[in-house]
Motif scaffolding. Sequence first.
Motif, PDB file in Angstrom:
ATOM      1  N   ILE A 164      -4.562   1.998  -1.834  1.00 44.83           N
ATOM      2  CA  ILE A 164      -3.963   3.321  -1.902  1.00 44.83           C
ATOM      3  C   ILE A 164      -4.238   4.066  -0.599  1.00 44.83           C
ATOM      4  O   ILE A 164      -5.393   4.192  -0.171  1.00 44.83           O
ATOM      5  CB  ILE A 164      -4.520   4.125  -3.090  1.00 44.83           C
ATOM      6  CG1 ILE A 164      -4.241   3.392  -4.409  1.00 44.83           C
ATOM      7  CG2 ILE A 164      -3.939   5.529  -3.102  1.00 44.83           C
ATOM      8  CD1 ILE A 164      -2.781   3.222  -4.744  1.00 44.83           C
ATOM      9  N   ILE A 165      -3.183   4.556   0.028  1.00 44.06           N
ATOM     10  CA  ILE A 165      -3.322   5.344   1.250  1.00 44.06           C
ATOM     11  C   ILE A 165      -3.769   6.752   0.864  1.00 44.06           C
ATOM     12  O   ILE A 165      -3.150   7.396   0.023  1.00 44.06           O
ATOM     13  CB  ILE A 165      -1.997   5.390   2.025  1.00 44.06           C
ATOM     14  CG1 ILE A 165      -1.582   3.963   2.447  1.00 44.06           C
ATOM     15  CG2 ILE A 165      -2.113   6.292   3.250  1.00 44.06           C
ATOM     16  CD1 ILE A 165      -0.203   3.884   3.063  1.00 44.06           C
ATOM     17  N   THR A 166      -4.828   7.219   1.480  1.00 44.39           N
ATOM     18  CA  THR A 166      -5.386   8.520   1.124  1.00 44.39           C
ATOM     19  C   THR A 166      -4.523   9.659   1.638  1.00 44.39           C
ATOM     20  O   THR A 166      -3.744   9.493   2.584  1.00 44.39           O
ATOM     21  CB  THR A 166      -6.818   8.657   1.661  1.00 44.39           C
ATOM     22  OG1 THR A 166      -7.430   9.810   1.086  1.00 44.39           O
ATOM     23  CG2 THR A 166      -6.826   8.814   3.176  1.00 44.39           C
ATOM     24  N   ASP A 167      -4.658  10.806   1.020  1.00 43.90           N
ATOM     25  CA  ASP A 167      -3.926  11.984   1.476  1.00 43.90           C
ATOM     26  C   ASP A 167      -4.679  12.630   2.630  1.00 43.90           C
ATOM     27  O   ASP A 167      -5.908  12.586   2.699  1.00 43.90           O
ATOM     28  CB  ASP A 167      -3.725  12.988   0.342  1.00 43.90           C
ATOM     29  CG  ASP A 167      -5.029  13.391  -0.340  1.00 43.90           C
ATOM     30  OD1 ASP A 167      -5.995  12.600  -0.259  1.00 43.90           O
ATOM     31  OD2 ASP A 167      -5.079  14.467  -0.944  1.00 43.90           O
ATOM     32  N   ALA A 168      -3.933  13.237   3.542  1.00 45.67           N
ATOM     33  CA  ALA A 168      -4.539  13.955   4.656  1.00 45.67           C
ATOM     34  C   ALA A 168      -4.909  15.358   4.195  1.00 45.67           C
ATOM     35  O   ALA A 168      -4.068  16.084   3.663  1.00 45.67           O
ATOM     36  CB  ALA A 168      -3.562  14.012   5.831  1.00 45.67           C
ATOM     37  N   ARG A 169      -6.150  15.736   4.385  1.00 45.77           N
ATOM     38  CA  ARG A 169      -6.623  17.019   3.866  1.00 45.77           C
ATOM     39  C   ARG A 169      -6.525  18.150   4.890  1.00 45.77           C
ATOM     40  O   ARG A 169      -6.654  19.324   4.537  1.00 45.77           O
ATOM     41  CB  ARG A 169      -8.073  16.879   3.405  1.00 45.77           C
ATOM     42  CG  ARG A 169      -8.289  15.874   2.285  1.00 45.77           C
ATOM     43  CD  ARG A 169      -7.467  16.163   1.044  1.00 45.77           C
ATOM     44  NE  ARG A 169      -7.529  17.536   0.590  1.00 45.77           N
ATOM     45  CZ  ARG A 169      -8.568  18.058  -0.079  1.00 45.77           C
ATOM     46  NH1 ARG A 169      -9.614  17.305  -0.379  1.00 45.77           N
ATOM     47  NH2 ARG A 169      -8.549  19.310  -0.449  1.00 45.77           N
ATOM     48  N   PHE A 170      -6.316  17.844   6.173  1.00 49.39           N
ATOM     49  CA  PHE A 170      -6.300  18.918   7.168  1.00 49.39           C
ATOM     50  C   PHE A 170      -5.139  19.874   6.933  1.00 49.39           C
ATOM     51  O   PHE A 170      -5.146  21.008   7.426  1.00 49.39           O
ATOM     52  CB  PHE A 170      -6.272  18.346   8.594  1.00 49.39           C
ATOM     53  CG  PHE A 170      -4.932  17.809   9.043  1.00 49.39           C
ATOM     54  CD1 PHE A 170      -4.075  18.600   9.795  1.00 49.39           C
ATOM     55  CD2 PHE A 170      -4.533  16.519   8.726  1.00 49.39           C
ATOM     56  CE1 PHE A 170      -2.849  18.116  10.219  1.00 49.39           C
ATOM     57  CE2 PHE A 170      -3.315  16.033   9.149  1.00 49.39           C
ATOM     58  CZ  PHE A 170      -2.463  16.835   9.897  1.00 49.39           C
ATOM     59  N   GLU A 171      -4.158  19.445   6.156  1.00 50.17           N
ATOM     60  CA  GLU A 171      -3.040  20.329   5.816  1.00 50.17           C
ATOM     61  C   GLU A 171      -3.548  21.607   5.150  1.00 50.17           C
ATOM     62  O   GLU A 171      -3.065  22.711   5.435  1.00 50.17           O
ATOM     63  CB  GLU A 171      -2.073  19.598   4.885  1.00 50.17           C
ATOM     64  CG  GLU A 171      -0.952  20.468   4.355  1.00 50.17           C
ATOM     65  CD  GLU A 171      -0.020  19.715   3.418  1.00 50.17           C
ATOM     66  OE1 GLU A 171       0.881  20.360   2.858  1.00 50.17           O
ATOM     67  OE2 GLU A 171      -0.194  18.480   3.249  1.00 50.17           O
ATOM     68  N   ALA A 218       0.855  -1.192   0.000  1.00 42.32           N
ATOM     69  CA  ALA A 218       0.000   0.000   0.000  1.00 42.32           C
ATOM     70  C   ALA A 218       0.887   1.237   0.000  1.00 42.32           C
ATOM     71  O   ALA A 218       1.829   1.342   0.793  1.00 42.32           O
ATOM     72  CB  ALA A 218      -0.904  -0.001   1.226  1.00 42.32           C
ATOM     73  N   ILE A 219       0.603   2.177  -0.877  1.00 41.23           N
ATOM     74  CA  ILE A 219       1.355   3.424  -0.918  1.00 41.23           C
ATOM     75  C   ILE A 219       0.393   4.593  -1.032  1.00 41.23           C
ATOM     76  O   ILE A 219      -0.782   4.412  -1.374  1.00 41.23           O
ATOM     77  CB  ILE A 219       2.366   3.472  -2.085  1.00 41.23           C
ATOM     78  CG1 ILE A 219       1.646   3.361  -3.438  1.00 41.23           C
ATOM     79  CG2 ILE A 219       3.437   2.415  -1.942  1.00 41.23           C
ATOM     80  CD1 ILE A 219       2.550   3.632  -4.624  1.00 41.23           C
ATOM     81  N   GLN A 220       0.892   5.770  -0.743  1.00 39.23           N
ATOM     82  CA  GLN A 220       0.075   6.971  -0.877  1.00 39.23           C
ATOM     83  C   GLN A 220       0.224   7.513  -2.290  1.00 39.23           C
ATOM     84  O   GLN A 220       1.334   7.714  -2.781  1.00 39.23           O
ATOM     85  CB  GLN A 220       0.521   8.034   0.135  1.00 39.23           C
ATOM     86  CG  GLN A 220      -0.469   9.168   0.339  1.00 39.23           C
ATOM     87  CD  GLN A 220      -0.371  10.277  -0.709  1.00 39.23           C
ATOM     88  OE1 GLN A 220       0.626  10.390  -1.411  1.00 39.23           O
ATOM     89  NE2 GLN A 220      -1.407  11.082  -0.795  1.00 39.23           N
ATOM     90  N   VAL A 221      -0.886   7.715  -2.952  1.00 41.65           N
ATOM     91  CA  VAL A 221      -0.905   8.312  -4.283  1.00 41.65           C
ATOM     92  C   VAL A 221      -1.950   9.426  -4.248  1.00 41.65           C
ATOM     93  O   VAL A 221      -3.096   9.185  -3.897  1.00 41.65           O
ATOM     94  CB  VAL A 221      -1.268   7.286  -5.377  1.00 41.65           C
ATOM     95  CG1 VAL A 221      -1.201   7.951  -6.757  1.00 41.65           C
ATOM     96  CG2 VAL A 221      -0.345   6.088  -5.325  1.00 41.65           C
ATOM     97  N   GLY A 222      -1.562  10.600  -4.599  1.00 45.46           N
ATOM     98  CA  GLY A 222      -2.520  11.691  -4.541  1.00 45.46           C
ATOM     99  C   GLY A 222      -2.213  12.792  -5.527  1.00 45.46           C
ATOM    100  O   GLY A 222      -1.183  12.775  -6.200  1.00 45.46           O
TER     101      GLY A 222
END
Length: 464
Positions: free
Chosen positions: A406-413, A332-336
């Motif tokens: 797919i690891i989701t992106d953190a949106r609080f940034e 699993a990897i982060q793709v955004g």
Amino acid sequence: MTAFVAGPGAGLLSACATAGAGGDPTAAPATSIAASANPKNPFGADAKKPLEVVIFSGGYGDAYAKDLHEELYKKAFPGVSIKHTATQQIGTQLRPRFIGGDAPDVLNNSGPESMDLAALAAEGHLADLTPLFDAPSIDDPAKKVRDTVTPAVLDNAKIDGRDLVLNYTVSHRALWYNAKLFESRQWTVPKTWAEFTALGETAKQEGILLFAYPGQKGPYYQLWNVLYTAAKIGGNQVILDIDNLVDNAWTAAPVNQAVAVWVDVQTKYGDKAYFGLDHTQTQVKQLQNEVLFYPVGSWIENEMAKDKPADFEYAIAPIPDVTASDAMPYGAIQVGVGENFVVAAKGQNPRGGLEYLRVMLSKEGARGFTEKTKNLTVVNGAAEGLDLPAGLMSAARAQDAAGQNIITDARFEGWYKELFDYGTEQINVVMAGRSTPQEFCDRMQEKADAVKNDSSVAKQTRSQ
């Protein structure tokens, strides 16, 4: 809102980016701009009106804007003048201008000083991009722009339900390493945490750090890394809860465990000297084979292209299994989507700003970006046939192998910048051993609660 997900076997290249206010008082507000019947100038941009573009000069540089996108805009409007500014001090230089009603028309809002987009939106500074997405594509006027980009662009464009942000690149954030070093040592990429730490012992005997991140101008790389590790352990719901300001989201077991395992790695296989280094200095150390794994995104290859020696080949490694029961499997990897651009609603030329973004979303604009930066854009089909560097191909293979994992992106940034900035401070504190993992989680939860209870902060939500 989600990060872009390529379906099993879709392939990266085919699936994603192949993969008082200032201004003219007679200009219509950006929010009222609608696509016209003229496909060559759907926003009615004044061909003679100057345009100002500000670009974050980070890993992508600014040549793609100055030498490509701006030239394409000038080709459409011969004789037009464009003021180009490249800076790493986005907030320092631009915040007073937005407040003073002198904002640039197009802003690449990125880097450690990126501006709070939710706050800008609340103050009416961001132009509505719905007309852009509904406008005819430069390449095929029979298609709308929204039909030429990966759907994650539309998901991630929204603030308070409105399309206000264009994310332009597809990025892969994971652990990056030197494939040639591994090949020469006959090392294999670790799949479990036991294998990861065992490799740390082996590397230590050769004077190589298992892991490092920059304590200056880049601690958010490690904050991302911890959050993606927490999602690996507990699933993407961990990040959704953090973004949605759910009670006790930061003190959840997967977050605590993720912080703890990385603190342990830092303690046993890291070097506190790196807390005094910035991202470029740390990346040079990796190029000198003093660091094995570095948590960063796929822009690293272009950022270090001039310094990269012949015996270094960037490759991507997924986060190893932390436990035998991780919610997400190995691979699993982060793709955004990322690298956001906005148009100033109160700028001098919002119509030209929208047209500039439409130029960026043409195949010529997107393909040229990939050629110059060695990074993929969100424009479908734009990179087909390009000779891509090894690191990018490694990321493409990793995304294909991950499939739906797919690891989701953190949106609080972008939603709650104060919370994100606090996290970048606290990650250094805990990684340096000046607080415990539990204290880190408690402090982050306290800060998140303060944001949640602050009625002056606009709240955002996501379901996936």
